[in-house]
Design an enzyme around this catalytic site. Structure first.
Site, PDB file in Angstrom:
ATOM      1  N   PHE A 193       0.849  -1.190   0.000  1.00  0.00           N
ATOM      2  CA  PHE A 193       0.000   0.000   0.000  1.00  0.00           C
ATOM      3  C   PHE A 193       0.881   1.236   0.000  1.00  0.00           C
ATOM      4  O   PHE A 193       1.658   1.461   0.929  1.00  0.00           O
ATOM      5  CB  PHE A 193      -0.950   0.044   1.210  1.00  0.00           C
ATOM      6  CG  PHE A 193      -1.911   1.195   1.101  1.00  0.00           C
ATOM      7  CD1 PHE A 193      -3.123   1.042   0.438  1.00  0.00           C
ATOM      8  CD2 PHE A 193      -1.585   2.439   1.598  1.00  0.00           C
ATOM      9  CE1 PHE A 193      -3.996   2.115   0.285  1.00  0.00           C
ATOM     10  CE2 PHE A 193      -2.456   3.521   1.445  1.00  0.00           C
ATOM     11  CZ  PHE A 193      -3.661   3.361   0.800  1.00  0.00           C
ATOM     12  N   LYS A 223       2.255  10.510   8.002  1.00  0.00           N
ATOM     13  CA  LYS A 223       1.518  10.009   9.185  1.00  0.00           C
ATOM     14  C   LYS A 223       2.017  10.593  10.509  1.00  0.00           C
ATOM     15  O   LYS A 223       1.831  11.771  10.753  1.00  0.00           O
ATOM     16  CB  LYS A 223       1.567   8.475   9.197  1.00  0.00           C
ATOM     17  CG  LYS A 223       0.641   7.861   8.136  1.00  0.00           C
ATOM     18  CD  LYS A 223       0.081   6.539   8.603  1.00  0.00           C
ATOM     19  CE  LYS A 223      -0.712   5.815   7.547  1.00  0.00           C
ATOM     20  NZ  LYS A 223      -2.104   5.626   7.931  1.00  0.00           N
ATOM     21  N   ASP A 259       9.377   3.059   1.670  1.00  0.00           N
ATOM     22  CA  ASP A 259       8.179   3.779   2.101  1.00  0.00           C
ATOM     23  C   ASP A 259       8.021   3.564   3.604  1.00  0.00           C
ATOM     24  O   ASP A 259       7.664   2.486   4.055  1.00  0.00           O
ATOM     25  CB  ASP A 259       6.972   3.241   1.322  1.00  0.00           C
ATOM     26  CG  ASP A 259       5.645   3.839   1.773  1.00  0.00           C
ATOM     27  OD1 ASP A 259       5.587   4.434   2.865  1.00  0.00           O
ATOM     28  OD2 ASP A 259       4.655   3.688   1.031  1.00  0.00           O
ATOM     29  N   THR A 290       3.030  24.912  -5.598  1.00  0.00           N
ATOM     30  CA  THR A 290       2.775  26.195  -4.922  1.00  0.00           C
ATOM     31  C   THR A 290       3.377  26.222  -3.525  1.00  0.00           C
ATOM     32  O   THR A 290       4.122  27.138  -3.181  1.00  0.00           O
ATOM     33  CB  THR A 290       1.256  26.471  -4.829  1.00  0.00           C
ATOM     34  OG1 THR A 290       0.722  26.524  -6.141  1.00  0.00           O
ATOM     35  CG2 THR A 290       0.987  27.803  -4.116  1.00  0.00           C
TER      36      THR A 290
END
Lengths: 476, 476
Positions: B190, B329, B298, B354
């Site tokens: 995931f 997280k 990750d 931005t």
């Protein structure tokens, strides 16, 4: 006393630049230090945000600039706005920051009240929202919603179950579970720099080089003759609209894969402040309805008042309203508006992530919206925009070569024009900075004005004086 | 007095659930109201964050739960942490929220100081950072950086200019400007739900159905026999590692398009708390080096201490270190760490947007890191994790059918186990809630524990009593 004076009694009355170059020595040293572990090559200067106030931004060298770029068009009310400062002291804000919720699973009991304030700002015809974290994120989430809606309709409705073949093929990144649907966007468009939004972006190679992309089409965005209200230009612009609409329909019906959605900015901003007429936008609504394509309007840069309407596409009475409208930047929050409940996917957890948006930024969005309404800032933007445009027209008469395609009349302070070359545009922006105004460019040779909504006539006067001086220096 | 008691003198000493079902009537009514304009179908209950404290979360009905899910593993220090509350009163925080900077163009003069605090938390071997807004965003930005690095190397280095063909083809979403490079990830992985991260995700169909994806491969993630430290399992697990490594190399060398990057979680979290051995991770480092593939770890869910190291992959002494490590997280901030300056693209504005991250959340990240260090929370996590794992082993002996594949020994409080079926797992989670503990699941039939870093032995005791009661009710 005007609204801005109420806000900003300490706002400077004039810019002041004391260094011989911008960035000055303090900024330069700080940028170099920052660059050791962060990509700081794009830094204009380092900012003293404590000292910045209202429409004036102060840099690390103590230079004070009138700010017509406002954090790439993302500051609505000016620096150190009292209402936003007061908001930080509320328990809601503390909770949203210290106890950041996973709002999909564990929403705060006050979340609905926060949402209600945000929903008051929805474009006409929209009454639902899904929230994200940035403009690119908002567009990608809207594209996801569009694909799910499109596939669901094709499948026979929300109740039709996924097939075994869909459920297994999607795990291999293959059709039919992962279908080859396309999004149609436009040449010169800017929708973000992630992978789906990046595939829709088509303004400059540098935004996309070396990134794999989806094989999605870019139609032509109308290239009008300006000024738009000159009778001589109207006929040619209508021909251009019809030409571009025909091309859109041709791409929808001939593209190798089904076009599930069409994504467009009502004024292409990064791509050069290219306007789309009400006729063109209604034409897109008609052709998307005809072919069952989801119509998404990207209001990331145009949204929240700078064009004189809360949402730029409200200048055009598009009927029925667009399916999805994305927002970010001045809203500080991000996400997409919609109205048809069929855009809520047929099962939970299809449009989901850990945070599902950012309630802290939604609180800020709500407070900005309240301020816009209570202070009548939309009326101010229209009034000041007219004043500014008039002054620019006068300069255009004096220096026609430095004010090509002046555009943005009746679009508040959302104004732009072109220089003959990119080098001249870059020189003008540099001179403007040295003379005390922070202004941004767009496309190859355009100047874009993006002041806050609290910009006033007195700021226009300061800017116009600075601009005339800069143009004279440019042409000297 | 322990660290947590210092923080949380008002923390409840026990859960208290007074409604006959969760969500209770107040939550249910609020969820229904929210659902009128926001997708609220995933809401467990509405939260009273003001009343929540430390490791206890309070819902809209006044139920008090010991929280072992902590906002989908994203709360590091517990609710209403005093250090974070104090941080809100600083001028830096005010500036970051009220005057949100476009940090690429207009960084705050204190930005480098903010970054320095964040950089203190970097994994061993990493000393640079690029920042984003969420876990999916962090992974997509890292994937972008990997593609640019890979293409640049292939092109002959940073100084080699783009060709005309690259510059024109990219505007058509075609090669060579937009090349068909792939990212190799793993089954059950995931990595997020946007389009590139979604193509890497492979845990459940519901995350991806109806979304176009890139044709990228998924290798097999080792399926170990647990417990990992049992001698009888070691040989079989080594065989499994070698099998999966061979498959990775096969996919890298045989995939139809060049594999530019490999993306992996050191423990697959959403996908079922599947662990990767140090041997496997080093094997991936070796095979990626051999084939010039960027190695991305990750750490969105595993990062910031819950496994007993600041970063989970530090349990394995991977050498040389991974190229990119993503975070989000518990960090509240998001982005990727790196060390090789070649991962800064050769031109500015290639990795840009931005806001370029969120200094408000970087300040929070820095403060969380200071607290972890000053309060010795890593040592606490290891100590409490051992205590918790021991108690679970004891329960496993009593109820072996309800504690299958208990895993996470020596990984702090990052612990999981399986139930025989998904229905039983769901029932257990429901019973746990009614008995006062908020616990999450993962994969089809796993329970995952994700308490905060301030979880203590006293919390373990409350949880174990609740768990035993729930298991007994489940089996009754």
């Amino acid at each position: 006393m005007t609204a801005a004076e109420t806000y900003y009694p300490q706002e400077p009355t004039a810019p002041s630049v004391t260094t011989s170059a911008v960035p000055g020595p303090q900024s330069l040293a700080a940028i170099e230090a920052l660059g050791q572990h962060f990509d700081a090559r794009c830094a204009y200067f380092m900012v003293d945000y404590d000292a910045s106030n209202g429409n004036y931004i102060v840099d690390a060298d103590g230079n004070t600039f009138l700010d017509l770029y406002a954090q790439i068009a993302s500051i609505a009310l000016g620096y150190n706005n009292p209402r936003l400062i007061a908001l930080l002291d509320t328990p809601q804000m503390k909770n949203a920051l210290v106890n950041r919720p996973a709002s999909g699973n564990f929403p705060a009991k006050e979340f609905d009240a926060t949402l209600q304030k945000v929903l008051k700002l929805a474009p006409k015809g929209q009454d639902r929202v899904w929230s994200g974290l940035s403009g690119a994120d908002a567009n990608e989430l809207a594209i996801k919603a569009a694909f799910m809606y499109y596939a669901q309709k094709k499948r026979g409705g929300a109740a039709t179950p996924f097939t075994d073949s869909e459920l297994s093929s999607v795990m291999e990144n293959q059709a039919p579970g992962s279908p080859s649907y396309a999004v149609l966007s436009f040449k010169r468009a800017f929708h973000g720099r992630l992978f789906a939004s990046g595939s829709c972006t088509c303004s400059k190679p540098i935004h996309k080089l070396d990134m794999p992309s989806f094989d999605w089409p870019h139609a032509e965005y109308p290239a009008y003759k300006y000024p738009l209200d000159e009778a001589a230009n109207a006929a040619a612009n209508r021909v251009e609209d019809d030409r571009c609409l025909a091309l859109v329909e041709h791409l929808i019906t001939s593209w190798a894969t089904p076009v599930a959605a069409l994504l467009i900015e009502p004024i292409q901003s990064e791509g050069g402040d290219n306007h789309a007429s009400a006729y063109f936008l209604q034409g897109l609504r008609d052709v998307t309805l005809k072919h069952g394509v989801v119509f998404i309007i990207d209001e990331v840069q145009t949204g929240l008042g700078a064009t004189g309407k809360l949402w730029c596409h409200e200048h055009s009475a598009i009927s029925p309203p667009p399916d999805l409208v994305t927002f970010s930047k001045k809203c500080q929050s991000a996400g997409y508006w919609f109205h048809d409940p069929a855009f809520v996917p047929n099962q939970p957890y299809r449009q989901f992530n850990t945070w599902c948006g950012d309630p802290a930024r939604m609180l800020i969005f709500g407070a900005i919206g309240q301020e816009i309404q209570e202070q009548g800032l939309l009326a101010q933007v229209n009034r000041v925009g007219d004043y500014l445009f008039g002054k620019l027209l006068a300069l255009q008469k004096l220096y026609p070569d430095s004010f090509i395609n002046l555009r943005g009349k009746d679009r508040g302070t959302f104004i732009a024009w072109d220089l003959p070359t990119g080098a001249q545009r870059d020189s003008l922006l540099k001179l403007l900075k040295l003379n005390g105004c922070n202004v941004g460019g767009c496309s190859d040779k355009s100047v874009r004005l993006r002041p806050t909504l609290t910009f006033e006539e007195k700021h226009v006067d300061v800017f116009i004086a600075c601009l005339e001086k800069s143009v004279q220096q440019l042409n000297a």
